[in-house]
Scaffold this motif. Structure first.
Motif, short mmCIF file in Angstrom:
data_model
loop_
_atom_site.label_atom_id
_atom_site.label_comp_id
_atom_site.label_asym_id
_atom_site.label_seq_id
_atom_site.Cartn_x
_atom_site.Cartn_y
_atom_site.Cartn_z
N LYS A 91 52.24 69.59 -56.59
CA LYS A 91 51.58 68.45 -56.57
C LYS A 91 52.03 67.30 -55.58
O LYS A 91 51.13 66.84 -54.75
CB LYS A 91 51.54 67.51 -58.12
N GLU A 92 53.42 67.35 -55.55
CA GLU A 92 54.03 66.48 -54.50
C GLU A 92 53.52 67.06 -52.87
O GLU A 92 53.25 65.92 -52.13
CB GLU A 92 55.40 66.54 -54.74
N ILE A 93 53.65 68.08 -52.71
CA ILE A 93 53.29 68.91 -51.68
C ILE A 93 52.06 68.41 -51.00
O ILE A 93 51.79 67.89 -49.83
CB ILE A 93 53.53 70.36 -51.57
N ARG A 94 50.86 68.68 -52.03
CA ARG A 94 49.66 68.44 -51.62
C ARG A 94 49.38 67.21 -51.08
O ARG A 94 48.57 66.45 -50.39
CB ARG A 94 48.59 68.83 -52.79
N GLU A 95 49.87 66.04 -52.01
CA GLU A 95 49.80 64.72 -51.98
C GLU A 95 50.44 64.20 -50.53
O GLU A 95 50.01 63.50 -49.77
CB GLU A 95 50.47 63.75 -53.09
N THR A 96 51.47 64.82 -50.23
CA THR A 96 52.35 64.57 -48.79
C THR A 96 51.25 65.01 -47.96
O THR A 96 51.41 63.96 -46.73
CB THR A 96 53.52 65.18 -49.06
N ASP A 101 49.04 58.51 -43.89
CA ASP A 101 50.01 58.27 -42.96
C ASP A 101 51.18 59.26 -43.17
O ASP A 101 52.31 59.09 -42.82
CB ASP A 101 50.71 56.95 -43.22
N ALA A 102 50.78 60.62 -43.34
CA ALA A 102 51.85 61.61 -43.19
C ALA A 102 52.63 61.70 -42.07
O ALA A 102 51.91 61.66 -40.81
CB ALA A 102 50.82 63.13 -43.49
N ALA A 103 53.69 61.94 -41.95
CA ALA A 103 54.56 62.26 -41.01
C ALA A 103 54.50 63.81 -40.44
O ALA A 103 53.42 64.42 -40.83
CB ALA A 103 56.05 61.77 -41.23
N ASP A 104 55.65 64.25 -39.65
CA ASP A 104 55.22 65.34 -39.04
C ASP A 104 56.10 66.66 -39.61
O ASP A 104 55.91 67.52 -39.76
CB ASP A 104 55.66 65.38 -37.59
N TRP A 105 57.23 66.23 -40.37
CA TRP A 105 57.93 66.91 -41.25
C TRP A 105 58.84 66.32 -42.11
O TRP A 105 59.01 65.14 -42.22
CB TRP A 105 59.18 67.70 -40.24
N TYR A 106 59.42 67.11 -43.26
CA TYR A 106 59.89 66.54 -44.35
C TYR A 106 61.19 67.56 -44.75
O TYR A 106 61.10 68.57 -44.61
CB TYR A 106 59.05 66.17 -45.46
N GLN A 107 62.09 66.70 -45.36
CA GLN A 107 63.38 67.51 -46.07
C GLN A 107 62.95 67.40 -47.52
O GLN A 107 62.17 66.78 -47.99
CB GLN A 107 64.54 66.63 -46.00
N SER A 131 69.59 70.63 -49.06
CA SER A 131 68.20 70.05 -48.85
C SER A 131 68.10 70.86 -47.39
O SER A 131 68.98 71.26 -46.47
CB SER A 131 68.47 68.53 -48.25
N VAL A 132 66.68 71.17 -47.53
CA VAL A 132 66.11 71.77 -46.13
C VAL A 132 64.92 71.18 -45.42
O VAL A 132 63.91 70.67 -46.38
CB VAL A 132 65.96 73.37 -46.45
N ALA A 133 64.59 71.42 -44.08
CA ALA A 133 63.51 71.04 -43.69
C ALA A 133 62.41 72.15 -43.60
O ALA A 133 62.31 72.74 -42.59
CB ALA A 133 63.82 70.55 -42.12
N ARG A 157 57.61 62.87 -36.09
CA ARG A 157 58.05 61.95 -36.97
C ARG A 157 58.59 62.41 -38.06
O ARG A 157 57.88 62.97 -38.80
CB ARG A 157 57.07 60.77 -37.03
N PHE A 158 60.00 61.97 -38.53
CA PHE A 158 60.24 62.54 -39.76
C PHE A 158 59.68 61.54 -40.84
O PHE A 158 59.88 60.50 -41.04
CB PHE A 158 62.08 62.27 -39.67
N GLY A 159 59.36 62.36 -42.11
CA GLY A 159 58.95 61.73 -43.20
C GLY A 159 59.97 61.39 -44.34
O GLY A 159 59.40 60.94 -45.11
N GLY A 160 61.15 61.57 -44.13
CA GLY A 160 61.98 61.50 -45.36
C GLY A 160 62.25 62.91 -46.28
O GLY A 160 61.79 63.90 -45.72
N ARG A 161 62.82 62.47 -47.24
CA ARG A 161 63.02 63.61 -48.25
C ARG A 161 62.11 63.30 -49.53
O ARG A 161 62.00 62.24 -50.29
CB ARG A 161 64.56 63.39 -48.82
N LEU A 162 61.66 64.53 -49.78
CA LEU A 162 60.63 64.68 -51.05
C LEU A 162 61.72 64.65 -52.49
O LEU A 162 62.94 64.77 -52.34
CB LEU A 162 59.58 65.89 -51.17
#
Length: 278
Positions: A91-96, A101-107, A131-133, A157-162
């Protein structure tokens, strides 16, 4: 709606792959790189409708790139065959990825298990991570040509950590942990031998002490009791063993090269004066 590709690289992971792939129905496609598989890995992957890339990939970077080349999604989610996800994670992945305003990559956080014990602290030093990108837009991540834990380049752009973690069954038991150290250092040694970037023994020892302190104290491995101490020790031994094994590889290569060179013909023995005049 954003299209999501799941990428899994596997080597003889028939037994683990079922659990991994069965939880990925939230992805739009699955790509499995079957690296030198001699079991039913490819059959399991096809059972779940995955695209299968079969081949021989001794270097992890090209293995990843071969899988990415078959992905058609806007986004890539990387997983290993010994990892699992929950509905909350899905659910979190799909919402992200569908956010405006989604960034380009996430941890993504990782819950590491040794057997059935969750070990949250002490990971690091090339022997584990918390933690992994692993979630990124296609084209925003690339890997170096290395055999184990290749360095990665992330762009954009880094979107932070889920918040929801990947569940990683990292080791079955302590014996499995030692076996993993052996595999990792063998592969790292080959990379070091090929590059020639082998450090001195005193430097390796200093790095080992520093890694142990970082994992056991700074990353609070002490909170995990005996396993925390052991994980910190494995992280400390990793650079030392890798470099020692790299030196061994170079010695063996030099020896093999010497044995392959043709022996020089013996120099002629000069005749004594009496023999020469006969």
């Amino acid at each position: 709606m954003a299209k999501l590709s799941a990428l899994i690289c596997a080597h003889n992971e028939e037994l683990r792959l079922h659990a991994c792939l069965s939880a990925l129905s939230f992805c739009d496609e699955i790509v499995v790189v079957a690296d030198r598989c001699s079991d039913g890995t490819e059959g399991v992957a096809r059972h779940y409708g995955a695209k299968v890339v079969s081949g021989i990939f001794p270097i992890e970077g090209p293995r990843k790139h071969a899988g990415i080349a078959r992905c058609t999604g806007d986004w890539i989610l990387e997983l290993d065959a010994d990892e699992g996800v929950t509905p909350e994670f899905a659910k979190e992945i799909r919402e992200t990825i569908e956010a405006a305003d989604a960034a380009d990559w996430y941890q993504i956080p990782v819950d590491n298990y040794v057997g059935d014990q969750l070990v949250r602290h002490g990971w690091g030093g090339s022997f584990g991570t918390s933690s992994v990108a692993r979630l990124f837009r296609r084209g925003h991540k690339s890997w170096k040509a290395e055999r184990v834990h290749p360095g990665a380049k992330l762009e954009g752009r880094f979107g932070g950590r889920l918040t929801q973690p990947i569940k990683h069954m990292v080791d079955e038991d302590i014996a499995d942990m030692f076996a993993r150290l052996g595999r990792y250092t063998a592969l790292r040694a080959q990379d070091l031998a090929d590059s020639g970037k082998i450090k001195s023994v005193p430097d390796d020892a200093f790095r080992g002490v520093r890694r142990f302190f970082k994992c056991y104290v700074s990353r609070k491995g002490y909170k995990e009791g005996e396993l925390g101490f052991l994980i910190s020790l494995m992280a400390a031994l990793y650079p030392i063993l890798s470099n020692l094994r790299a030196r061994e590889i170079l010695r063996n290569r030099a020896k093999a090269g010497a044995e392959e060179r043709p022996a020089l013909a013996p120099a002629p023995v000069p005749l004594r004066r009496a023999e020469a005049t006969q």
